[in-house]
Design a protein around this motif. Structure first.
Motif, PDB file in Angstrom:
ATOM      1  N   GLU A 136       0.819  -1.208   0.000  1.00 39.24           N
ATOM      2  CA  GLU A 136       0.000   0.000   0.000  1.00 39.24           C
ATOM      3  C   GLU A 136       0.858   1.265   0.000  1.00 39.24           C
ATOM      4  N   MET A 137       1.907   1.237   0.815  1.00 49.91           N
ATOM      5  CA  MET A 137       2.841   2.361   0.836  1.00 49.91           C
ATOM      6  C   MET A 137       3.478   2.557  -0.544  1.00 49.91           C
ATOM      7  N   GLU A 138       3.851   1.454  -1.157  1.00 53.21           N
ATOM      8  CA  GLU A 138       4.512   1.523  -2.454  1.00 53.21           C
ATOM      9  C   GLU A 138       3.613   2.158  -3.513  1.00 53.21           C
ATOM     10  N   LYS A 139       2.365   1.764  -3.547  1.00 52.83           N
ATOM     11  CA  LYS A 139       1.410   2.344  -4.501  1.00 52.83           C
ATOM     12  C   LYS A 139       1.256   3.840  -4.277  1.00 52.83           C
ATOM     13  N   LYS A 140       1.160   4.224  -3.008  1.00 51.88           N
ATOM     14  CA  LYS A 140       0.986   5.650  -2.669  1.00 51.88           C
ATOM     15  C   LYS A 140       2.240   6.447  -3.032  1.00 51.88           C
ATOM     16  N   LEU A 141       3.415   5.892  -2.741  1.00 47.40           N
ATOM     17  CA  LEU A 141       4.670   6.571  -3.060  1.00 47.40           C
ATOM     18  C   LEU A 141       4.807   6.760  -4.561  1.00 47.40           C
ATOM     19  N   LYS A 142       4.493   5.744  -5.321  1.00 47.49           N
ATOM     20  CA  LYS A 142       4.597   5.844  -6.780  1.00 47.49           C
ATOM     21  C   LYS A 142       3.661   6.928  -7.311  1.00 47.49           C
ATOM     22  N   LYS A 143       2.436   6.961  -6.802  1.00 50.79           N
ATOM     23  CA  LYS A 143       1.467   7.973  -7.228  1.00 50.79           C
ATOM     24  C   LYS A 143       1.955   9.375  -6.893  1.00 50.79           C
ATOM     25  N   GLU A 144       2.482   9.558  -5.678  1.00 48.44           N
ATOM     26  CA  GLU A 144       2.935  10.877  -5.252  1.00 48.44           C
ATOM     27  C   GLU A 144       4.183  11.320  -6.018  1.00 48.44           C
ATOM     28  N   LEU A 145       5.053  10.388  -6.344  1.00 45.47           N
ATOM     29  CA  LEU A 145       6.231  10.732  -7.145  1.00 45.47           C
ATOM     30  C   LEU A 145       5.827  11.142  -8.561  1.00 45.47           C
ATOM     31  N   ARG A 146       4.834  10.466  -9.107  1.00 42.51           N
ATOM     32  CA  ARG A 146       4.344  10.817 -10.441  1.00 42.51           C
ATOM     33  C   ARG A 146       3.777  12.237 -10.432  1.00 42.51           C
ATOM     34  N   GLU A 147       2.987  12.539  -9.416  1.00 42.53           N
ATOM     35  CA  GLU A 147       2.391  13.868  -9.308  1.00 42.53           C
ATOM     36  C   GLU A 147       3.474  14.930  -9.111  1.00 42.53           C
ATOM     37  N   LEU A 148       4.463  14.596  -8.293  1.00 39.09           N
ATOM     38  CA  LEU A 148       5.557  15.539  -8.037  1.00 39.09           C
ATOM     39  C   LEU A 148       6.351  15.791  -9.319  1.00 39.09           C
ATOM     40  N   ARG A 149       6.653  14.727 -10.064  1.00 39.41           N
ATOM     41  CA  ARG A 149       7.383  14.854 -11.330  1.00 39.41           C
ATOM     42  C   ARG A 149       6.676  15.807 -12.278  1.00 39.41           C
ATOM     43  N   ASP A 150       5.354  15.651 -12.372  1.00 34.55           N
ATOM     44  CA  ASP A 150       4.589  16.482 -13.308  1.00 34.55           C
ATOM     45  C   ASP A 150       4.464  17.919 -12.803  1.00 34.55           C
ATOM     46  N   ARG A 151       4.269  18.076 -11.498  1.00 30.08           N
ATOM     47  CA  ARG A 151       4.099  19.424 -10.934  1.00 30.08           C
ATOM     48  C   ARG A 151       5.364  20.256 -11.097  1.00 30.08           C
ATOM     49  N   TYR A 152       6.528  19.629 -10.862  1.00 34.24           N
ATOM     50  CA  TYR A 152       7.791  20.367 -10.943  1.00 34.24           C
ATOM     51  C   TYR A 152       8.486  20.200 -12.286  1.00 34.24           C
ATOM     52  N   GLN A 153       7.802  19.547 -13.238  1.00 33.95           N
ATOM     53  CA  GLN A 153       8.316  19.374 -14.604  1.00 33.95           C
ATOM     54  C   GLN A 153       9.736  18.815 -14.602  1.00 33.95           C
ATOM     55  N   ILE A 154       9.894  17.714 -13.875  1.00 39.98           N
ATOM     56  CA  ILE A 154      11.202  17.069 -13.759  1.00 39.98           C
ATOM     57  C   ILE A 154      11.382  16.126 -14.942  1.00 39.98           C
ATOM     58  N   THR A 155      12.367  16.404 -15.761  1.00 34.58           N
ATOM     59  CA  THR A 155      12.645  15.588 -16.939  1.00 34.58           C
ATOM     60  C   THR A 155      14.062  15.026 -16.884  1.00 34.58           C
ATOM     61  N   GLY A 156      14.279  13.971 -17.639  1.00 29.61           N
ATOM     62  CA  GLY A 156      15.623  13.417 -17.774  1.00 29.61           C
ATOM     63  C   GLY A 156      16.126  12.685 -16.547  1.00 29.61           C
ATOM     64  N   VAL A 157      15.211  12.232 -15.682  1.00 28.30           N
ATOM     65  CA  VAL A 157      15.583  11.470 -14.498  1.00 28.30           C
ATOM     66  C   VAL A 157      15.054  10.051 -14.683  1.00 28.30           C
ATOM     67  N   LYS A 158      15.959   9.117 -14.830  1.00 26.82           N
ATOM     68  CA  LYS A 158      15.602   7.773 -15.288  1.00 26.82           C
ATOM     69  C   LYS A 158      14.547   7.103 -14.414  1.00 26.82           C
ATOM     70  N   VAL A 159      14.691   7.218 -13.092  1.00 29.80           N
ATOM     71  CA  VAL A 159      13.763   6.493 -12.218  1.00 29.80           C
ATOM     72  C   VAL A 159      12.344   7.068 -12.254  1.00 29.80           C
ATOM     73  N   LEU A 160      12.186   8.282 -12.778  1.00 31.58           N
ATOM     74  CA  LEU A 160      10.876   8.906 -12.829  1.00 31.58           C
ATOM     75  C   LEU A 160      10.224   8.795 -14.210  1.00 31.58           C
ATOM     76  N   GLU A 161      10.980   8.407 -15.197  1.00 28.90           N
ATOM     77  CA  GLU A 161      10.493   8.498 -16.579  1.00 28.90           C
ATOM     78  C   GLU A 161       9.308   7.589 -16.859  1.00 28.90           C
ATOM     79  N   GLN A 162       9.292   6.408 -16.262  1.00 29.07           N
ATOM     80  CA  GLN A 162       8.266   5.426 -16.608  1.00 29.07           C
ATOM     81  C   GLN A 162       7.227   5.220 -15.512  1.00 29.07           C
TER      82      GLN A 162
END
Length: 308
Positions: free
Chosen positions: A281-307
């Motif tokens: 459950e923690m893992e699902k929530k962390l993945k969702k929050e990282l995705r939202e953070l990536r999009d909010r801060y327009q983080i590009t070119g970071v391999k672990v966030l790309e997919q």
């Protein structure tokens, strides 16, 4: 003996994680995969068996196995620093001699901890280890083991083989003071991930940290932008990195970093007890929050966030 001298150990240096199986055994195959991943990411060096490597949850034989595994995989392509710290001097000397024989480029150590050692005892500890091998010693100044004050740093710097300090504290004015009063050739490595730009701005020669395992690209941008005098770009990368750091730190730290890597880059295994695992459950929530953070801060070119 290693390949690099201390003046060549600069840049972005991950404090490398140690890979364990789900049952807590050291996992050589995963460790090699992590080493290859970091080499592919073009990091500038590796710092082994430190706090991020869960070193004090391992015995000396396991620590040696980690060192041998990574040094063999790296094969001289980048510098490798081995943390040899322990409470007892004899144990640290044993680890230092092994690091030297295995081909490490430098050693490092926290001060002896748990008991309230005097400054003279701490200085003696570093002198004994430094005299045991012909490798540069990097003092590891971190609150977890007890910070040493500036006068003690000065005395440690007078020991022949003590050539630098990993400065994991927020008092970055002291980095500038070290460079000014001890000397430009005394290497300083900033150890606070969330303050990498600050450390570089105050004169550090490199940065050593935990999150360089998972998002080295952002810290490489900080170093490049700082060198180019582009403060705005450096600040932007630091802000993006900090948002990731603060989010991950709200979850079980070691388990989260390893799971993030395992999503789409390299299987980094598990953390060792008593550190907490990451529940599904923690893992699902962390993945969702990282995705939202990536999009909010327009983080590009970071391999672990790309997919995500």
């Amino acid at each position: 003996m290693g390949t690099y001298n201390i003046q060549q150990i600069r840049g972005v240096i991950p404090a490398m994680m140690t890979c364990f199986t789900e049952n807590g055994a050291f996992d050589e195959k995963r460790q090699r995969s992590l080493a290859r991943f970091l080499l592919d990411q073009k990091v500038d060096g590796l710092y082994l068996t430190g706090s991020t490597g869960e070193t004090f949850l391992m015995n000396n034989q396991e620590r040696k196995q980690v060192v041998e595994t990574v040094l063999e995989e790296v094969n001289g392509r980048i510098p490798v620093i081995v943390h040899v710290g322990d409470i007892g001097t004899d144990s640290s000397i044993d680890l230092a001699r092994h690091a030297y024989e295995a081909g490490a480029d430098a050693i490092s150590s926290v001060p002896p901890f748990y008991w309230k050692f005097s400054n003279e005892e701490i200085i003696g500890y570093y002198r004994d280890i430094s005299e045991s091998v012909p490798l540069p010693m990097i003092v590891y100044n971190i609150a977890l083991a007890g910070l040493v004050d500036f006068s003690t740093i000065q005395k440690l710097a007078a020991i022949e083989n003590v050539k630098g300090i990993k400065y994991t504290a927020t008092t970055h004015h002291e980095i500038l003071r070290i460079k000014e009063e001890i000397g430009k050739d005394f290497m300083v490595y900033s150890g606070c991930d969330e303050m990498a730009l600050s450390g570089m701005s105050f004169g550090s020669d490199g940065i050593i940290g935990s999150f360089y395992n998972i998002i080295p690209e952002l810290f490489q941008r900080i170093v490049r932008a700082h060198a180019a005098g582009d403060l705005a770009a450096a600040q932007q990368a630091q802000i993006q990195a900090d948002q990731i750091i603060f989010l991950v730190l709200s979850y079980p730290f070691f388990a989260s970093m390893k799971r993030i890597l395992s999503w789409n880059t390299v299987d980094a295994g598990y953390s060792r007890r008593p550190f907490s695992p990451l529940t599904s459950e923690m893992e699902k929530k962390l993945k969702k929050e990282l995705r939202e953070l990536r999009d909010r801060y327009q983080i590009t070119g970071v391999k672990v966030l790309e997919q995500l």
